[in-house]
Design a protein around this motif. Structure first.
Motif, PDB file in Angstrom:
ATOM      1  N   LEU A  24     -84.906  57.585  73.752  1.00  0.00           N
ATOM      2  CA  LEU A  24     -86.181  56.916  74.030  1.00  0.00           C
ATOM      3  C   LEU A  24     -87.183  57.877  74.652  1.00  0.00           C
ATOM      4  CD1 LEU A  24     -84.744  53.553  75.337  1.00  0.00           C
ATOM      5  CD2 LEU A  24     -86.198  53.831  73.322  1.00  0.00           C
ATOM      6  N   ALA A  25     -86.711  58.689  75.581  1.00  0.00           N
ATOM      7  CA  ALA A  25     -87.602  59.655  76.230  1.00  0.00           C
ATOM      8  C   ALA A  25     -88.189  60.618  75.209  1.00  0.00           C
ATOM      9  CB  ALA A  25     -86.838  60.419  77.312  1.00  0.00           C
ATOM     10  N   GLU A  26     -87.343  61.056  74.281  1.00  0.00           N
ATOM     11  CA  GLU A  26     -87.821  61.972  73.245  1.00  0.00           C
ATOM     12  C   GLU A  26     -88.876  61.301  72.369  1.00  0.00           C
ATOM     13  OE1 GLU A  26     -85.955  64.261  69.419  1.00  0.00           O
ATOM     14  OE2 GLU A  26     -84.704  64.101  71.204  1.00  0.00           O
ATOM     15  N   LEU A  27     -88.625  60.047  71.994  1.00  0.00           N
ATOM     16  CA  LEU A  27     -89.598  59.318  71.171  1.00  0.00           C
ATOM     17  C   LEU A  27     -90.914  59.092  71.921  1.00  0.00           C
ATOM     18  CD1 LEU A  27     -87.234  56.684  69.516  1.00  0.00           C
ATOM     19  CD2 LEU A  27     -88.336  58.618  68.390  1.00  0.00           C
ATOM     20  N   TYR A  28     -90.814  58.791  73.218  1.00  0.00           N
ATOM     21  CA  TYR A  28     -92.007  58.546  74.030  1.00  0.00           C
ATOM     22  C   TYR A  28     -92.735  59.833  74.406  1.00  0.00           C
ATOM     23  CZ  TYR A  28     -90.401  53.732  74.732  1.00  0.00           C
ATOM     24  OH  TYR A  28     -90.001  52.437  74.553  1.00  0.00           O
ATOM     25  N   GLY A  29     -92.064  60.961  74.232  1.00  0.00           N
ATOM     26  CA  GLY A  29     -92.684  62.236  74.575  1.00  0.00           C
ATOM     27  C   GLY A  29     -92.685  62.530  76.061  1.00  0.00           C
ATOM     28  N   VAL A  30     -91.665  62.031  76.764  1.00  0.00           N
ATOM     29  CA  VAL A  30     -91.526  62.300  78.202  1.00  0.00           C
ATOM     30  C   VAL A  30     -90.117  62.832  78.451  1.00  0.00           C
ATOM     31  CG1 VAL A  30     -93.163  60.501  78.888  1.00  0.00           C
ATOM     32  CG2 VAL A  30     -90.743  59.946  78.747  1.00  0.00           C
ATOM     33  N   GLU A  31     -89.888  63.363  79.626  1.00  0.00           N
ATOM     34  CA  GLU A  31     -88.542  63.801  79.989  1.00  0.00           C
ATOM     35  C   GLU A  31     -87.697  62.579  80.328  1.00  0.00           C
ATOM     36  OE1 GLU A  31     -88.168  66.955  82.884  1.00  0.00           O
ATOM     37  OE2 GLU A  31     -90.195  67.647  82.391  1.00  0.00           O
ATOM     38  N   ALA A  32     -86.407  62.682  80.098  1.00  0.00           N
ATOM     39  CA  ALA A  32     -85.497  61.567  80.375  1.00  0.00           C
ATOM     40  C   ALA A  32     -85.523  61.200  81.855  1.00  0.00           C
ATOM     41  CB  ALA A  32     -84.087  61.922  79.944  1.00  0.00           C
ATOM     42  N   ARG A  33     -85.636  62.199  82.727  1.00  0.00           N
ATOM     43  CA  ARG A  33     -85.653  61.894  84.165  1.00  0.00           C
ATOM     44  C   ARG A  33     -86.907  61.109  84.538  1.00  0.00           C
ATOM     45  NH1 ARG A  33     -89.016  64.851  87.111  1.00  0.00           N
ATOM     46  NH2 ARG A  33     -89.876  66.703  86.126  1.00  0.00           N
ATOM     47  N   VAL A  34     -88.037  61.364  83.868  1.00  0.00           N
ATOM     48  CA  VAL A  34     -89.276  60.625  84.131  1.00  0.00           C
ATOM     49  C   VAL A  34     -89.109  59.168  83.699  1.00  0.00           C
ATOM     50  CG1 VAL A  34     -91.722  60.427  83.503  1.00  0.00           C
ATOM     51  CG2 VAL A  34     -90.726  62.687  83.951  1.00  0.00           C
ATOM     52  N   LEU A  35     -88.518  58.972  82.530  1.00  0.00           N
ATOM     53  CA  LEU A  35     -88.260  57.615  82.054  1.00  0.00           C
ATOM     54  C   LEU A  35     -87.338  56.880  83.017  1.00  0.00           C
ATOM     55  CD1 LEU A  35     -87.798  56.354  78.553  1.00  0.00           C
ATOM     56  CD2 LEU A  35     -85.902  55.966  80.090  1.00  0.00           C
ATOM     57  N   ASN A  36     -86.262  57.529  83.432  1.00  0.00           N
ATOM     58  CA  ASN A  36     -85.302  56.890  84.341  1.00  0.00           C
ATOM     59  C   ASN A  36     -85.907  56.611  85.714  1.00  0.00           C
ATOM     60  OD1 ASN A  36     -83.230  56.684  82.473  1.00  0.00           O
ATOM     61  ND2 ASN A  36     -82.491  58.736  82.891  1.00  0.00           N
ATOM     62  N   GLN A  37     -86.795  57.479  86.197  1.00  0.00           N
ATOM     63  CA  GLN A  37     -87.469  57.220  87.475  1.00  0.00           C
ATOM     64  C   GLN A  37     -88.344  55.979  87.376  1.00  0.00           C
ATOM     65  OE1 GLN A  37     -89.540  60.890  88.265  1.00  0.00           O
ATOM     66  NE2 GLN A  37     -87.766  61.835  89.278  1.00  0.00           N
ATOM     67  N   ALA A  38     -89.072  55.851  86.267  1.00  0.00           N
ATOM     68  CA  ALA A  38     -89.916  54.672  86.071  1.00  0.00           C
ATOM     69  C   ALA A  38     -89.068  53.404  86.028  1.00  0.00           C
ATOM     70  CB  ALA A  38     -90.729  54.812  84.793  1.00  0.00           C
ATOM     71  N   VAL A  39     -87.911  53.482  85.393  1.00  0.00           N
ATOM     72  CA  VAL A  39     -87.010  52.330  85.320  1.00  0.00           C
ATOM     73  C   VAL A  39     -86.473  52.001  86.711  1.00  0.00           C
ATOM     74  CG1 VAL A  39     -84.765  51.554  84.449  1.00  0.00           C
ATOM     75  CG2 VAL A  39     -86.394  52.676  82.908  1.00  0.00           C
ATOM     76  N   LYS A  40     -86.065  53.016  87.484  1.00  0.00           N
ATOM     77  CA  LYS A  40     -85.509  52.778  88.818  1.00  0.00           C
ATOM     78  C   LYS A  40     -86.532  52.177  89.770  1.00  0.00           C
ATOM     79  CE  LYS A  40     -81.842  56.170  88.471  1.00  0.00           C
ATOM     80  NZ  LYS A  40     -81.359  57.487  88.813  1.00  0.00           N
ATOM     81  N   ARG A  41     -87.801  52.530  89.579  1.00  0.00           N
ATOM     82  CA  ARG A  41     -88.845  51.931  90.420  1.00  0.00           C
ATOM     83  C   ARG A  41     -89.063  50.462  90.075  1.00  0.00           C
ATOM     84  NH1 ARG A  41     -91.555  56.998  89.585  1.00  0.00           N
ATOM     85  NH2 ARG A  41     -92.715  56.067  87.867  1.00  0.00           N
ATOM     86  N   ASN A  42     -88.603  50.045  88.897  1.00  0.00           N
ATOM     87  CA  ASN A  42     -88.800  48.667  88.430  1.00  0.00           C
ATOM     88  C   ASN A  42     -87.476  48.017  88.016  1.00  0.00           C
ATOM     89  OD1 ASN A  42     -91.922  48.451  88.152  1.00  0.00           O
ATOM     90  ND2 ASN A  42     -91.395  50.431  87.238  1.00  0.00           N
TER      91      ASN A  42
END
Length: 187
Positions: A24-42
């Motif tokens: 998903l991170a690759e498809l969204y064009g972000v790093e996986a850690r950035v995606l996971n941080q956003a998820v952890k905040r929510n």
């Protein structure tokens, strides 16, 4: 975004169609850690039926599958994560929820493409199930009508084997008679 590119990344785990955080991170064009941080905040937006962490065995199995699949490139996101990292898997609902967490324009467009791919896969599975039901009904319907044909085929299959003909040149000479229990020699 081509549906085929997304389809290759949808996995079947725990009886669910899921996508991994790195994909998903690759498809969204972000790093996986950035995606996971956003998820952890929510986290309140991602209950267990929207997202779950893979077990160690599932992680190993997924990595082996990805390495054996020649059409996929082993992604660089695994390089910085190490072998002990267990990825998150997002169900269809979890992917839909990601659009509210990741607010970029690309995230919205990718989410739309992913949702369409999930729907397309669901339609394909439904059509296969429908086709299987129709085929079974046809077999039952025509099995009765063609029972005579099926019986004839079965009879041919179980027919006794006829003695095999000998191969080679045969003469009309009578076979030699046995003399005192031993075979007589031909002249």
């Amino acid at each position: 975004m081509p549906a085929a590119r997304i389809e290759r990344r949808i996995l079947w785990l725990r009886r669910e169609k899921v996508m991994l955080d790195s994909d998903l991170a690759e498809l969204y064009g972000v790093e996986a850690r950035v995606l996971n941080q956003a998820v952890k905040r929510n986290m309140e937006r991602f209950p267990s039926d929207f997202m779950f962490r893979l077990s160690a065995a599932e992680t190993q199995s997924v990595r082996e599958f990805q390495m054996s699949d020649s059409s996929q490139i082993v992604r660089s996101s695994k390089k910085h994560r190490g072998l002990t990292y267990r990825p998150y898997a997002f169900t269809e609902q979890g992917v839909a929820m990601l659009s509210s967490v990741l607010r970029s324009e690309r995230a919205v467009l990718v989410n739309i493409a992913i949702m369409r791919t999930f729907v397309q896969l669901r339609r394909m599975l439904a059509s296969h199930a429908d086709l299987a039901r129709k085929l079974k009904a046809l077999e039952q319907k025509y099995d009765r009508q063609f029972s005579a044909v099926f019986d004839a085929i079965r009879a041919l299959m179980t027919e006794e084997e006829k003695p095999k003909r000998e191969i080679g040149f045969h003469t009309l000479m009578p076979k030699p008679a046995k003399v005192n229990g031993a075979k007589a020699k031909r002249i």
